[in-house]
Every structure is written in C-alpha cells, then in structure tokens.
Scaffold this motif. Structure first.
Motif, PDB file in Angstrom:
ATOM      1  N   ARG A  79     -10.783  -8.661  -8.498  1.00  0.00           N
ATOM      2  CA  ARG A  79      -9.514  -7.932  -8.433  1.00  0.00           C
ATOM      3  C   ARG A  79      -9.789  -6.593  -7.780  1.00  0.00           C
ATOM      4  O   ARG A  79     -10.869  -6.032  -7.911  1.00  0.00           O
ATOM      5  N   ILE A  80      -8.794  -6.089  -7.073  1.00  0.00           N
ATOM      6  CA  ILE A  80      -8.939  -4.817  -6.388  1.00  0.00           C
ATOM      7  C   ILE A  80      -8.842  -3.676  -7.401  1.00  0.00           C
ATOM      8  O   ILE A  80      -8.036  -3.725  -8.328  1.00  0.00           O
ATOM      9  N   ALA A  81      -9.674  -2.664  -7.226  1.00  0.00           N
ATOM     10  CA  ALA A  81      -9.656  -1.473  -8.077  1.00  0.00           C
ATOM     11  C   ALA A  81      -8.794  -0.404  -7.400  1.00  0.00           C
ATOM     12  O   ALA A  81      -8.441  -0.525  -6.220  1.00  0.00           O
ATOM     13  N   ASP A  82      -8.458   0.638  -8.138  1.00  0.00           N
ATOM     14  CA  ASP A  82      -7.685   1.740  -7.553  1.00  0.00           C
ATOM     15  C   ASP A  82      -8.390   2.313  -6.325  1.00  0.00           C
ATOM     16  O   ASP A  82      -7.753   2.604  -5.315  1.00  0.00           O
ATOM     17  N   ALA A  83      -9.714   2.453  -6.419  1.00  0.00           N
ATOM     18  CA  ALA A  83     -10.479   2.953  -5.264  1.00  0.00           C
ATOM     19  C   ALA A  83     -10.368   1.983  -4.089  1.00  0.00           C
ATOM     20  O   ALA A  83     -10.354   2.402  -2.927  1.00  0.00           O
ATOM     21  N   GLY A  84     -10.263   0.712  -4.381  1.00  0.00           N
ATOM     22  CA  GLY A  84     -10.106  -0.297  -3.331  1.00  0.00           C
ATOM     23  C   GLY A  84      -8.763  -0.186  -2.639  1.00  0.00           C
ATOM     24  O   GLY A  84      -8.658  -0.401  -1.427  1.00  0.00           O
ATOM     25  N   LEU A  85      -7.724   0.165  -3.391  1.00  0.00           N
ATOM     26  CA  LEU A  85      -6.402   0.358  -2.786  1.00  0.00           C
ATOM     27  C   LEU A  85      -6.419   1.539  -1.821  1.00  0.00           C
ATOM     28  O   LEU A  85      -5.874   1.457  -0.714  1.00  0.00           O
ATOM     29  N   ALA A  86      -7.064   2.625  -2.227  1.00  0.00           N
ATOM     30  CA  ALA A  86      -7.165   3.804  -1.357  1.00  0.00           C
ATOM     31  C   ALA A  86      -8.001   3.479  -0.124  1.00  0.00           C
ATOM     32  O   ALA A  86      -7.648   3.863   1.000  1.00  0.00           O
ATOM     33  N   TYR A  87      -9.100   2.758  -0.316  1.00  0.00           N
ATOM     34  CA  TYR A  87      -9.967   2.372   0.797  1.00  0.00           C
ATOM     35  C   TYR A  87      -9.223   1.451   1.754  1.00  0.00           C
ATOM     36  O   TYR A  87      -9.351   1.571   2.968  1.00  0.00           O
ATOM     37  N   PHE A  88      -8.443   0.536   1.211  1.00  0.00           N
ATOM     38  CA  PHE A  88      -7.636  -0.366   2.034  1.00  0.00           C
ATOM     39  C   PHE A  88      -6.718   0.443   2.952  1.00  0.00           C
ATOM     40  O   PHE A  88      -6.654   0.189   4.155  1.00  0.00           O
ATOM     41  N   ASP A  89      -6.014   1.417   2.395  1.00  0.00           N
ATOM     42  CA  ASP A  89      -5.115   2.247   3.204  1.00  0.00           C
ATOM     43  C   ASP A  89      -5.877   2.972   4.309  1.00  0.00           C
ATOM     44  O   ASP A  89      -5.418   3.049   5.454  1.00  0.00           O
ATOM     45  N   LEU A  90      -7.057   3.488   3.981  1.00  0.00           N
ATOM     46  CA  LEU A  90      -7.896   4.170   4.969  1.00  0.00           C
ATOM     47  C   LEU A  90      -8.314   3.213   6.086  1.00  0.00           C
ATOM     48  O   LEU A  90      -8.247   3.550   7.270  1.00  0.00           O
ATOM     49  N   LYS A  91      -8.741   2.019   5.708  1.00  0.00           N
ATOM     50  CA  LYS A  91      -9.194   1.032   6.707  1.00  0.00           C
ATOM     51  C   LYS A  91      -8.043   0.523   7.570  1.00  0.00           C
ATOM     52  O   LYS A  91      -8.236   0.225   8.746  1.00  0.00           O
TER      53      LYS A  91
END
Length: 115
Positions: A79-91
C-alpha cells in the motif's frame, strides 16, 4: 510497438505508485495491471517489479502486509504511504517536464528545424 525496458526503466516506480494510489495490491496483480493498462505495449518482468516494490518499501514510500488473494492464496500486499503520495506528485511533475523537453526535440526534428 512494444516499449523496451531501457526506455521505461526510470518510470516503473511511478507506474507502481500510480496503481497503489487506487488500492493495495500484490506483485502479480500489479504486473497484470501494468500490462493491461499499457495495452500490451509493455510487460514488466517479475524481477523488475519486485525490485521496484522493495526499493519503494525501503524508501518508506510503500508498506507491505500479509493478505489473501481472491483465489485464497497468501500474498504480500503493498500500500502507498503518505510519503509515497508526495513522491508520486513529485515524479509526475518531473515526468511532465521531461516529456515537454523531449517533445520539443521531436517536434523540431519533425518540422526540420534545428537550433
């Protein structure tokens, strides 16, 4: 035309994170969804996918948990973590910038323009 692994290598994490934004999933299901969403233009190798989810997990971008697949088999879900959501937006922003730069070169070549 199938997409080579070299051409898409830097974007596997982005694809995995985009799928995990919808719901948790296990590796085989992720691989099937990647192939399906790509219109069969790209089929990810299991080793590439496992490396990606382990890298994302080590970076704190996804977490794993034990679960059971719809067929009843035990699976490791991600499952995606909060940090993963932020990283996704950056990528995503990085991808859009990269695509824009490459498109300029392709468009210039198509028009016969050189800088």
């Amino acid at each position: 035309m199938p997409i080579s692994a070299d051409a898409i290598r830097g974007y596997v994490d982005l694809m995995v994170l985009s799928l995990l934004r919808d719901s948790p999933s296990y590796a085989y299901e992720l691989a099937q969804r990647i192939t399906s969403m790509s219109g069969d233009d790209y089929a990810i190798k299991q080793t590439t996918l496992y490396s990606a989810v382990k890298r994302l997990e080590a970076g704190g971008l996804v977490s794993s948990f034990a679960g059971v697949s719809p067929s009843g088999k035990p699976r490791t879900y991600y499952r995606i973590a909060d940090a993963g959501l932020a990283y996704f937006d950056l990528k995503v922003a990085e991808w859009r910038s990269t695509k824009s730069v490459v498109d300029r070169f392709i468009d210039a070549a198509s028009e016969g323009v050189s800088q």
